[in-house]
Write a protein that holds these residues in place. Structure first.
Motif, short mmCIF file in Angstrom:
data_model
loop_
_atom_site.label_atom_id
_atom_site.label_comp_id
_atom_site.label_asym_id
_atom_site.label_seq_id
_atom_site.Cartn_x
_atom_site.Cartn_y
_atom_site.Cartn_z
N SER A 55 0.87 -1.41 -0.09
CA SER A 55 0.09 0.05 -0.06
C SER A 55 0.96 1.40 0.19
N SER A 58 2.22 1.56 -3.61
CA SER A 58 1.26 2.20 -4.45
C SER A 58 1.12 3.74 -4.34
N THR A 59 0.83 4.16 -3.01
CA THR A 59 0.62 5.50 -2.56
C THR A 59 1.87 6.44 -3.36
N SER A 60 3.08 5.78 -2.84
CA SER A 60 4.25 6.46 -3.39
C SER A 60 4.46 6.72 -4.76
N LEU A 61 3.96 5.68 -5.56
CA LEU A 61 4.05 5.63 -6.96
C LEU A 61 3.24 6.55 -7.66
N LYS A 62 2.05 6.64 -7.00
CA LYS A 62 0.92 7.64 -7.33
C LYS A 62 1.67 8.96 -7.36
N GLU A 63 2.38 9.32 -6.16
CA GLU A 63 3.06 10.55 -5.75
C GLU A 63 4.08 11.02 -7.03
N GLN A 65 4.27 9.88 -9.88
CA GLN A 65 3.67 10.08 -11.23
C GLN A 65 2.99 11.42 -11.31
N ASN A 66 2.38 11.92 -9.90
CA ASN A 66 1.89 13.27 -9.86
C ASN A 66 2.49 14.46 -10.28
N LYS A 71 6.95 7.25 -14.71
CA LYS A 71 5.90 6.90 -15.65
C LYS A 71 5.90 5.16 -15.78
N ASP A 81 2.10 -3.51 -14.34
CA ASP A 81 2.56 -2.17 -14.85
C ASP A 81 3.96 -2.15 -14.16
#
Length: 182
Positions: A55, A58-63, A65-66, A71, A81
């Motif tokens: 978890s 996942s959160t860190s990867l979204k950050e 990407q933001n 990518k 992915d």
């Protein structure tokens, strides 16, 4: 994935530096790992390598990407992915600076400009305070304008400019010392 002692040291230090820059330690460590990785990594590979919860990854990867620092890439025959960081140091630097400008400087400029507009109708605001706010606005606008001019320069030109800046500092530093100023 097993990290060499040097790679582990780099990843851990990048995480420490991240906390000093206001970035979550795990986010910074994942960025360092992906930056150094020879190939894109899956979230599970990141979890296993850094011994971090899925978890959190996942959160860190979204950050990341933001922030446009990481990518998603796909590999033939694999539905998972895979994640890849920008590999060019200049791209990373420019992306971080651009994102920080969007998140920190641009909103500050908006508020400073609003304050200056509102100051005209603020009967209680003294001239000294208004002048100081105007000085801050002028400074931040100048820095923002300077950044806009510099960001389009190619890395080789920026490096020459940085080296030239060091020479200029040396010239003025020596002159100030000769004048008895520091």
């Amino acid at each position: 994935m097993q990290l060499s002692p040097t790679t582990e040291k780099f990843v851990l230090h990048w995480g420490e530096m991240g906390t000093r820059w206001g970035v979550n330690r795990t986010v910074a460590q994942i960025h360092a790992l992906l930056f150094l990785a020879e190939k894109p990594l899956t979230a599970d590979e990141i979890c296993e390598t850094l011994n971090v919860a899925r978890s959190n990854v996942s959160t860190s990867l979204k950050e990341l990407q933001n922030w446009s620092l990481v990518k998603v890439v796909h590999q033939l025959g694999d539905r998972r992915d895979h994640f890849q960081a920008h590999q060019d140091v200049w791209d990373v630097f420019k992306t971080v600076v651009e994102e920080r400008k969007k998140r920190e400087i641009d909103p500050t400029l908006t508020v400073l400009r609003e304050c200056m507009l509102e100051s005209k109708d603020d009967a209680v605001l003294d001239l000294h305070t208004r002048d100081k706010m105007q000085n801050v606005l002028d400074f931040v606008e100048s820095m923002s304008d300077g950044y806009e001019e510099l960001k389009s320069l190619p890395p080789a030109t920026l490096l020459r400019l940085l080296h030239f800046g060091a020479k200029v500092q040396g010239w003025f530093g020596r002159r100030d010392e000769a004048d008895g100023k520091n």
